[in-house]
Design a protein around this motif. Structure first.
Motif, PDB file in Angstrom:
ATOM      1  N   ASP A 309      12.515 -14.051  -0.649  1.00  0.00           N
ATOM      2  CA  ASP A 309      12.786 -12.693  -1.450  1.00  0.00           C
ATOM      3  C   ASP A 309      11.945 -11.925  -2.100  1.00  0.00           C
ATOM      4  O   ASP A 309      11.799 -10.942  -1.886  1.00  0.00           O
ATOM      5  N   VAL A 310      10.870 -12.977  -2.678  1.00  0.00           N
ATOM      6  CA  VAL A 310       9.601 -12.097  -3.385  1.00  0.00           C
ATOM      7  C   VAL A 310       8.910 -11.737  -2.258  1.00  0.00           C
ATOM      8  O   VAL A 310       8.407 -10.514  -2.300  1.00  0.00           O
ATOM      9  N   ARG A 312       9.465 -10.663   0.621  1.00  0.00           N
ATOM     10  CA  ARG A 312      10.224  -9.210   1.302  1.00  0.00           C
ATOM     11  C   ARG A 312       9.982  -7.971   0.348  1.00  0.00           C
ATOM     12  O   ARG A 312       9.780  -7.105   0.653  1.00  0.00           O
ATOM     13  N   GLY A 313      10.201  -8.399  -0.783  1.00  0.00           N
ATOM     14  CA  GLY A 313       9.943  -7.362  -1.923  1.00  0.00           C
ATOM     15  C   GLY A 313       8.706  -6.937  -2.042  1.00  0.00           C
ATOM     16  O   GLY A 313       8.364  -5.451  -1.926  1.00  0.00           O
ATOM     17  N   ASP A 316       8.117  -4.827   1.198  1.00  0.00           N
ATOM     18  CA  ASP A 316       8.714  -3.500   1.414  1.00  0.00           C
ATOM     19  C   ASP A 316       7.822  -2.676   0.642  1.00  0.00           C
ATOM     20  O   ASP A 316       7.719  -1.469   1.079  1.00  0.00           O
ATOM     21  N   GLU A 317       7.141  -2.716  -0.417  1.00  0.00           N
ATOM     22  CA  GLU A 317       6.317  -2.236  -1.302  1.00  0.00           C
ATOM     23  C   GLU A 317       5.185  -1.830  -0.504  1.00  0.00           C
ATOM     24  O   GLU A 317       4.837  -0.436  -0.612  1.00  0.00           O
TER      25      GLU A 317
END
Length: 393
Positions: A309-310, A312-313, A316-317
């Motif tokens: 999840d980190v 993916r974050g 995304d940025e």
């Protein structure tokens, strides 16, 4: 003894005085009177069978005829005759009630039989055996209580109902035995299948995380293997789950190590994001693309990070910045596309020619004084000029 019909010989009392003889025969009368009184009391109190009391009353009445007793026998006879008549009437009422009671008892016992037959007729595969067994036991208890406390049924009727009830119970018990026998076989097959699955799952332990895929396949087979009985299922499942937990624990340990190893990579990617942020405001598109490409190359060199999840974050940025640059590039391409420019120039020429033609038509219409033609030409001319402005002409 002298009575209404005359003198009656009561009896003889040898070897005694006249007083003793009289006392003896008076006691005999008192005993008969007591029997009559007792019958009257039992009749008044109720509870005793009127038919039985009538039989006893007739017996006492027979004793009174020519009884060797001194007393008012006629009064006793009158009392017993009145009582006998009352008991005769009560016996008839009692007989009717008894017949109705028997009929009702037959109906009640028939209901018990029919309920037992209905239980026996159920599909063994859909029966809840614990509940149904309790229901059959309750029916048997009702049968026994009815037999003990209810009126006596005619022998043939009682035997017929009992045979039906007995056959229903026997059929029910046979179905239950057959069902559980088949269930035992099913449980045995499921137990053997699940035992083999447990052994295969436990054999995956040396593979660690790599055995998870094979374990999931075994889990699908476990779900399709049926029931082996609660206790057996629970015991086998405990072993099967423990084998899976060991595999997932190995993955958990690896993921924990990955997360620990990713701490520095995460910080590096966050630093790259800070470098990439000003690219959005870079006016020179070529410079923006060059700086972004350099950052993307460093981003790939850093590699993957955990947890997911980190990662993916962070991705995304960066993707937002990439999209901003791509959008500007697409717009620039459209503006500088030779084919698109050629099409725009061709459209401009067509509209310019149309405007010149409409201006000529408008001048001719005004010279002729044709207001309608002049209005149509003016409206069309204004529309073409609007198109030309939209094209930047």
């Amino acid at each position: 003894m002298r009575e209404a019909e005359g003198w009656r010989v009561v009896g003889q009392y040898p070897d005694g005085t006249p007083a003793e003889a009289l006392a003896y025969f008076e006691r005999k009368f008192a005993d008969l009177a007591s029997e009559v009184t007792l019958l009257e009391v039992r009749h008044r109190r109720g509870g005793a069978s009127a038919s039985d009391l009538r039989t006893t009353a007739l017996s006492v009445r027979a004793k009174l005829d020519g009884a060797a007793a001194v007393g008012d026998l006629a009064a006793l006879v009158s009392r017993i005759d009145v009582l006998t008549a009352e008991l005769a009437e009560a016996s008839e009422t009692e007989a009717v009630a008894a017949k109705e009671a028997v009929a009702e008892a037959v109906r009640e016992r028939t209901v018990i039989v029919e309920e037992a037959e209905a239980l026996a007729a159920r599909d063994p595969q859909t029966v809840q055996w614990k509940q149904s067994t309790a229901e059959m036991s309750a029916l048997f208890d009702r049968w026994q209580a009815h037999q003990q406390n209810g009126p006596r049924l005619p022998k043939s009727t009682a035997q017929q109902l009992w045979r039906r009830f007995r056959d229903a119970r026997a059929s029910f018990d046979r179905h239950r035995r057959e069902f559980f026998s088949a269930l035992d076989e099913t449980h045995k097959a499921a137990r053997d299948a699940k035992t083999r699955l447990v052994e295969r799952a436990e054999a995956l332990a040396p593979r660690g995380e790599d055995g998870i895929g094979a374990y999931r396949d075994l889990l699908d087979q476990w779900k399709a293997s049926g029931r082996a009985g609660r206790k057996v299922d629970d015991a086998l499942w405990a072993r099967f789950k423990a084998a899976g937990d060991a595999l997932y624990s190995a993955r958990g340990e690896r993921e924990a190590a990955d997360i620990e190893a990713s701490r520095e990579k995460i910080e590096q990617k966050r630093a790259l994001l800070e470098q990439a942020a000003p690219i959005v405001d870079e006016k020179n598109l070529g410079t923006a693309r060059q700086r972004l490409t350099a950052i993307q190359r460093q981003w790939d060199e850093i590699g993957r990070v955990f947890p997911r999840d980190v990662e993916r974050g962070l991705d995304d940025e960066l993707r937002k910045i990439e999209q901003s640059v791509r959008t500007r590039e697409d717009a620039d391409w459209k503006r500088n596309d030779p084919e698109q420019k050629a099409r725009a120039n061709d459209m401009t020429r067509q509209i310019t020619d149309a405007i010149a033609k409409l201006e000529s038509e408008l001048a001719g219409a005004e010279a002729r004084g044709d207001k309608r033609a002049a209005a149509q030409a003016s409206e069309a001319l204004e529309a073409r000029r609007g198109w030309l402005r939209a094209l930047g002409g």
